[in-house]
Structures are given as structure tokens and as C-alpha cells.
Write an enzyme that holds these catalytic residues in place. Sequence first.
Site, mmCIF file in Angstrom:
data_model
loop_
_atom_site.group_PDB
_atom_site.id
_atom_site.type_symbol
_atom_site.label_atom_id
_atom_site.label_comp_id
_atom_site.label_asym_id
_atom_site.label_seq_id
_atom_site.Cartn_x
_atom_site.Cartn_y
_atom_site.Cartn_z
ATOM 1 N N ALA A 242 -44.004 10.763 10.766
ATOM 2 C CA ALA A 242 -42.835 10.331 11.538
ATOM 3 C C ALA A 242 -43.187 10.205 13.020
ATOM 4 C CB ALA A 242 -41.692 11.324 11.332
ATOM 5 N N GLU A 263 -44.161 13.879 5.901
ATOM 6 C CA GLU A 263 -43.312 14.419 6.965
ATOM 7 C C GLU A 263 -42.443 15.542 6.405
ATOM 8 O OE1 GLU A 263 -41.828 15.793 9.915
ATOM 9 O OE2 GLU A 263 -43.135 14.093 10.333
ATOM 10 N N ASP A 294 -45.744 20.570 3.363
ATOM 11 C CA ASP A 294 -46.365 21.176 4.537
ATOM 12 C C ASP A 294 -47.770 20.588 4.622
ATOM 13 O OD1 ASP A 294 -46.513 24.542 5.816
ATOM 14 O OD2 ASP A 294 -47.869 22.894 6.250
ATOM 15 N N CYS A 366 -50.855 13.213 21.600
ATOM 16 C CA CYS A 366 -50.388 12.497 22.791
ATOM 17 C C CYS A 366 -50.216 13.468 23.946
ATOM 18 C CB CYS A 366 -49.096 11.741 22.502
ATOM 19 S SG CYS A 366 -47.782 12.741 21.784
#
Length: 460
Positions: A242, A263, A294, A366
Site C-alpha cells: 500500500a 498489506e 504479516d 523514503c
Amino acid sequence: MYQFCSTWRIISSKAKKITPRPLWWSDSCHTGPDVVLQPNKAKGAPNTQVTKTRKKQISSCQPVLDHFDQQYSQELGDLWTPARAVLLDPHSWQYGVMLNRFTTVTNIKQTLQSKGFSTLLPQTDASTLCCDVPTASKSISQDEKCPVLPPHCISKCPSDDSHVQLVSSSHALSQLPQSESSLRLPCSSLQCYIHPYPVCFPSQAHRPGQLKQYYLLNAASLLPVLALQVRDGEKVLDLCSAPGGKALAIMQCATPAFLCCNEPDPHRRDWLAKTLESFLPHSLTSRVIVSAQDGRSFGQSEEGTYDKVLVDAPCSNDRSWLYSSSGQQGEQRLKERARLPVLQAQLLRSALSAVRPGGVVVYSTCTLSSSENYAVVETVLNDCPEAEPEDLWEEIAVPLSNCFTFSPTHRGHEQTPHKPSLQSQYGAMSTYHHRLGILVVPQPRKTWGPMFLSRIRRRK
């Protein structure tokens, strides 16, 4: 696993127990531009009219900024000051436009090019990679296609409340960096258009049964997908999928035998489902699977199953965390940050077990944080003798250096405690750093990132 019916909704489950949703899992690596331009929908208004809307102005979170200043000034050196300025100025952020090969996008291309956008990558014919997947003309009927965006809907995002100005295409093209090294990149059917200025391109609303023509994103988020090098017929796992942007990019690059999008969080999984429904034709429902496991369990439950695995790990998303809603939330996130590398290493180990011998894992985040990037990769390499890092510097950083700013080395990173250094195994310090991964650092006029990526091959 969850499989989707023709409306891309969950109909069955064999998922393992899902872990509670942590605070940091709710963040997305892509946040929309602060200023967006939309067609004027007022009654009686001409179709060509455009209005400017501005999101609520928000301030940076001081505890998070202070923490970043202390950490990144040491790790990034001179790159931090301009990176800091970019992160604190959302109006300067650039956005890429990734086209959807499952729709007709000819007019979108023409609009983008007329406004100064240019392709990020050398292009190949997207239709050659569709295999037996229906093309745009077959996957949806003509009346289902999203309307083509009129050219007037693209304007430059102002840094203030000044009048919106259209960008001159000839001037914009002259400002876009060009490099002969870009020719070294392999041709791709992944079509992403970028602009040298922070230009706003309106997003298309989700409409059930209708495919969107393009996806707005931070162009640096495509680099992990390029590093993955997905080929037709491969089995691919997107371990932390996601909101779905990288899964879509994978499907733009090739037609895998199947793509498992994992996800564990229900809210984010719904977001993922809507993304898939908006961009992929129903004919792909047998190829694209959504799992709610998981991610740490895949190494045991599906050992050696996949040809390629992407681990876009949950991380301390710098762009999002810097704008935490309150100092209290920011401080709580900073406490959570110290625990993230453990989870990230567990996910990466799980991915290395889930990939077949000879297969490839790409790890990405990120964040600029060395402890979540280089240190995580180094820790796992020390624990997994079958894992071999691959240098992405010449393959990705050099050819794209005119579009992105890559950190030449990382500073302030200490060797993993109680573990032998891998540096001697891979030679010089710069080569060693590049084998651990490459880092995109936001800079003025190249505001892409943060994005870290590392590619690891499981030895046969």
C-alpha cells in the site's frame, strides 16, 4: 491470501494473524502538492475555466525538524542545508506523471509534451509487453475511458498567491537537463513524464469501472521498481504494497505470471484495492493477488517462491513526519523511529527467504536516515551469507544523475556492533557504500526523494 473478483473486492481469506497497526504504518511516501488546479465546476462556467485551490497551510513540527537537523547535518554534510530548504517548501516539490499502459494515453502525452514535460526513461512500445493481457481498446470500452485532460488544466504551482501562469513549453524544455548517459538505461514501457519546475497536474478521481490514465507520484519512487528488473512471466512479491504505486509501476514494466501485493493493515489494504481497481483491467484479476499477512512471515510460509521481491519498508517518512500535526505526535514518532530498524531488518530477511536462489530482492525507504537504510542492509548481509549486494551506482545513479541528486557516500554511519565489516569483501570505501545502496536526496530544482534503494541477490 486475498483474491479479488471482477470489482477488485476481497472475497476470501487465508491470512495469518495481522499485527496491530503501528503509528508509522499510516504514512504514505507520496503526498499531494500543496496547490492543485481543477476544472471550474460552477454552474454555467465554461469548460475551459480553471480555478486554483489551496490546501490548508501547515507548519513544520519543531521537535522533528530539530532531530533532523542534528542527525542529517552529520550524515549528509553539505547536502542537508539545501535538502532541508526543499522539505520545508512543499510549493517547490516536483511530481511525476506515470501513464497507464492499459488505457489510451495519446492525448495525455500530447498535453504533457506541449506543456514542457519530458519522459524520464528511454521508451519502448508498451504494447509489446502486454502479452495476452488485453490492450486499452479491448480492456475497457470507449465510453468507459477517463476523459482526456484539456491542456488548460496544467499550470505552474506558484510559491505565493500570485496569478497562475502557464509554463512556456519551449522554455521549460530548454531547462530540463539532458544527458547522453540516459541512453545507457534500458528501454522501458514504464512511461513517466517529469517537468523541471513544480508543475501541478490534476489528479483523476476514482470512478468504479473506469480506468485512470495516469498516476501522480514522486518520480524517485520508481527507482526501486527499475532496480527490480521485472520480466514477463516472473513471480513477484510486493511485500509492503500500500498504497499501490510501486505495484502499478511493476505492471507498467512487464506482465508477471502473478504479482502478490501484501498489506497487513485493513485501512491501507482498502486503499490498495481502490488503487488496483482504478488502474488495472479486470482481465488481470487472476494475476494480481492481495495478501494480508504479516510481512515477516513470508520467509517461512512461502520460502523460495518468488523470482523478485520488493520491500518498500515502513519507515520514518521524512516528508510526512516533518509535518506532524502536533509536537506531541512528532515526539511520539521519534520514539517509534528507534524501533524501526529492527522491523525493517526482519522484513528484509523474510524477503530473502521468500525469493528463490538466484532471485533478487530490492529494499527501499523514503527516509534519509542511515540507520534505516545502509545500516539495515549491512545488518542483514552480516546475518545472511547467501545474500550478495549489487552495485546500483553505474546502473541507475550515473544515467539519471541529471534528474536526481544522489548522495556520493553516507557519513556518520558506524559499523554494526559485534559484526565484522563487509568493506574488505567489496574493496574500496566508495564501492562498498554503493553496494549497500544509493540514496536520492532532495535538492532545489531536483526535489525528488528522499528515496533509498538497495538490490540484493540470493546466491544459488
